[in-house]
Write a protein that holds these residues in place. Structure first.
Motif, short mmCIF file in Angstrom:
data_model
loop_
_atom_site.label_atom_id
_atom_site.label_comp_id
_atom_site.label_asym_id
_atom_site.label_seq_id
_atom_site.Cartn_x
_atom_site.Cartn_y
_atom_site.Cartn_z
N HIS B 94 0.85 -1.21 0.00
CA HIS B 94 0.00 0.00 0.00
C HIS B 94 0.88 1.26 0.00
O HIS B 94 0.74 2.12 0.86
CB HIS B 94 -0.96 0.01 1.20
N LEU B 96 0.75 3.75 -1.70
CA LEU B 96 0.09 4.93 -2.27
C LEU B 96 -1.31 5.07 -1.71
O LEU B 96 -1.89 4.12 -1.22
CB LEU B 96 -0.01 4.82 -3.80
N GLN B 97 -1.79 6.31 -1.77
CA GLN B 97 -3.22 6.52 -1.48
C GLN B 97 -3.85 7.15 -2.71
O GLN B 97 -4.49 6.48 -3.50
CB GLN B 97 -3.40 7.36 -0.23
N CYS B 98 -3.61 8.46 -2.96
CA CYS B 98 -4.26 9.07 -4.12
C CYS B 98 -3.55 8.70 -5.42
O CYS B 98 -4.15 8.74 -6.49
CB CYS B 98 -4.36 10.58 -3.97
N CYS B 101 1.67 11.04 -6.68
CA CYS B 101 3.14 11.05 -6.62
C CYS B 101 3.74 9.71 -7.03
O CYS B 101 4.95 9.58 -7.18
CB CYS B 101 3.61 11.39 -5.20
N THR B 102 2.88 8.69 -7.15
CA THR B 102 3.34 7.30 -7.28
C THR B 102 4.27 7.03 -8.48
O THR B 102 5.29 6.35 -8.32
CB THR B 102 2.13 6.34 -7.30
N CYS B 133 4.95 13.47 -1.14
CA CYS B 133 3.69 12.74 -1.05
C CYS B 133 2.87 13.43 0.03
O CYS B 133 3.39 13.69 1.11
CB CYS B 133 3.94 11.28 -0.65
N ARG B 134 1.63 13.75 -0.27
CA ARG B 134 0.80 14.44 0.73
C ARG B 134 -0.19 13.51 1.42
O ARG B 134 -1.00 13.94 2.22
CB ARG B 134 0.04 15.63 0.09
N CYS B 135 -0.17 12.21 1.08
CA CYS B 135 -1.14 11.29 1.69
C CYS B 135 -0.51 10.35 2.71
O CYS B 135 -1.00 10.21 3.82
CB CYS B 135 -1.79 10.40 0.64
N THR B 136 0.54 9.67 2.31
CA THR B 136 0.93 8.46 3.06
C THR B 136 1.78 8.69 4.30
O THR B 136 1.92 7.78 5.10
CB THR B 136 1.75 7.51 2.16
N TYR B 138 4.77 8.76 3.93
CA TYR B 138 5.98 8.11 3.38
C TYR B 138 6.28 6.71 3.91
O TYR B 138 7.07 5.98 3.33
CB TYR B 138 7.24 8.99 3.59
#
Lengths: 287, 165
Positions: B94, B96-98, B101-102, B133-136, B138
């Motif tokens: 997992h 990544l979320q959105c 940046c992946t 990355c603004r979701c995970t 990191y």
């Protein structure tokens, strides 16, 4: 975003590059890594009529030692400096703090020096190590000591038809050490404060040469000659470094901004100068 | 001007204006939209591609500067044999979320493990320090890159054993 229109000229020799610049005049710009110039062009802060791409010039990609100097070609990327085994002291210490890893894969050390961004890292390191810029023009090559090269923020004394083809950094012959301590909010940001230090010791352990320069706390990268002067001829000590740190702190003219208050930045200059000199001395004593 | 690049292993040429940025060449001219435009100011790394194997920010490079070079985008990671180990690891861990940046994170990760087959957490964090990355937070990105490295090392060890026998 994208840049304004320009004529693109790819050159394959220094002579061709200089000739292209003569033709383009003041509205021509050289392009090496482009990590400062291209963002400026996209933001329309820069809009050269002619862009002269020097990436195809052979012989400018080397970083090597010869005749007592570290020679860095115009196409040596920051990442090449990080990976190099022939660097030393403050040069080696600073390389990995320039921008971020991806920018370091493109951006060049010479380009950064020529750009004269007052918050750039390399010019402080070059001031501390006593380096010179090698410029090529229609009349041939000349060497410009870094202190004479930096004219102001984003301004150098490079002639309109001249190209920076390399850097010559004197390699200390005896025991030496250096450091580059950079405080940044995040990787890739400009320094909040950074201090470059360089010390050479003679056989008795006395400081025979000293370099100290500050980033981001003055209108341009600043060599603190008064602090260097009190270091030379002395034995390294905490008291001596504290004295130099007071001079450095007094030489700094930081401003309040989003990165912090002026008072605090001056205190960081003081602390980093002490730590940087101690690190340089300890490296020199161990070498 | 005529641009000729090797894009994901295939020759690609087009006649574009000199001011065309590499990211626009990839997205608009070549139609590969896996390379993203995030900040557009050299900060975020969403536009990361590999230029002759090294990660660079394609929003801060002219297409003209990639003349004759090998460019790898996220679309070039997968091969006929299947997903690249970095892609499987991002899926499994997992990473990544959105997903914005992946592509950049995976390309930086792929370049890192090619150069350094067994990176420490510290080394992975340094390698991705030019990618935001603004979701995970990191954590899982770092974990995924390390998983991919471990799987690649294991795979190459078993290959060399097979070759040696």
């Amino acid at each position: 975003m994208f840049p304004s229109e320009f004529n693109f000229v790819a050159v394959s020799s220094v002579a061709e590059a200089v000739q292209a610049k003569v033709v383009a005049g003041e509205d021509g710009r050289f392009l090496a890594g482009g990590q400062s110039l291209i963002p400026m062009m996209k933001l329309r802060v820069a809009a050269p009529e002619t862009l002269i791409d020097i990436n195809g010039i052979m012989g400018l990609s080397g970083i090597s030692r010869s005749n007592g100097h570290l020679n860095v070609g115009a196409l040596v990327r920051h990442g090449d400096v990080v990976a190099s085994e022939v660097t030393f002291g403050a040069i080696a210490a600073a390389a990995k703090w320039v921008a971020d890893p991806l920018v370091r894969n493109r951006g060049t050390m010479c380009g950064s020096v020529a750009h004269c961004d007052p918050e750039g890292d390399w010019n402080s390191v070059l001031l501390a190590t006593g380096a010179a810029v090698v410029a090529a023009g229609p009349q041939g090559e000349r060497e410009i000591p870094i202190g004479d090269f930096i004219a102001g923020a984003f301004t150098s004394t490079l002639g309109e038809d001249e190209l920076v083809v390399g850097l010559r950094i004197p390699v200390p012959t005896g025991r030496s050490g250096g450091a580059y301590l950079k405080l940044e909010r995040k990787i890739g940001d400009y320094a909040t404060v950074a201090v470059a230090t360089h010390l050479e010791l003679d056989a008795a352990g006395t400081i025979s040469a000293a370099g100290l320069a500050l980033t981001s706390v003055n209108p341009i990268n600043t060599k603190v000659a008064a602090a260097e002067a009190i270091l030379v001829g002395q034995q390294p000590s905490e008291e001596l470094f504290a004295e130099a740190a007071e001079i450095a702190a007094a030489a700094a003219e930081p401003r309040d901004d989003v990165r912090g208050s002026a008072v605090w930045k001056r205190q960081v200059v003081r602390t980093y100068t002490k730590r940087g000199l101690a690190a340089a001395a300890s490296q020199a004593q161990g070498s | 001007m005529d641009i000729n690049v090797t894009l994901n292993g295939a020759e690609h040429s087009a006649d574009v204006a000199p001011r065309t940025l590499l990211v626009d060449y990839i997205r608009r001219t070549a139609g590969l939209t896996g390379t993203h435009i995030g900040c557009d100011t050299t900060s975020c790394g969403a536009c990361t591609v590999l230029l002759d194997g090294k990660p660079v920010k394609s929003c801060t490079m002219l297409a003209a500067q990639a003349q004759g070079a090998e460019v790898t985008t996220v679309e070039g990671l997968k091969t006929a044999a299947g997903l690249h180990p970095i892609q499987s690891a991002f899926t499994d861990d997992h990473g990544l979320q959105c997903g914005f940046c992946t592509p950049g994170m995976m390309l930086v990760g792929a370049a890192l493990i090619t150069e350094n087959p067994n990176p420490t957490e510290e080394e992975v964090r340094w390698a991705i320090s030019g990618n935001l990355c603004r979701c995970t937070g990191y954590i899982n990105i770092v974990k995924a890159i390390q998983t991919a490295a471990a799987r690649s090392s294991a795979a190459s060890e078993s290959t060399s054993e097979t070759n040696g026998s």
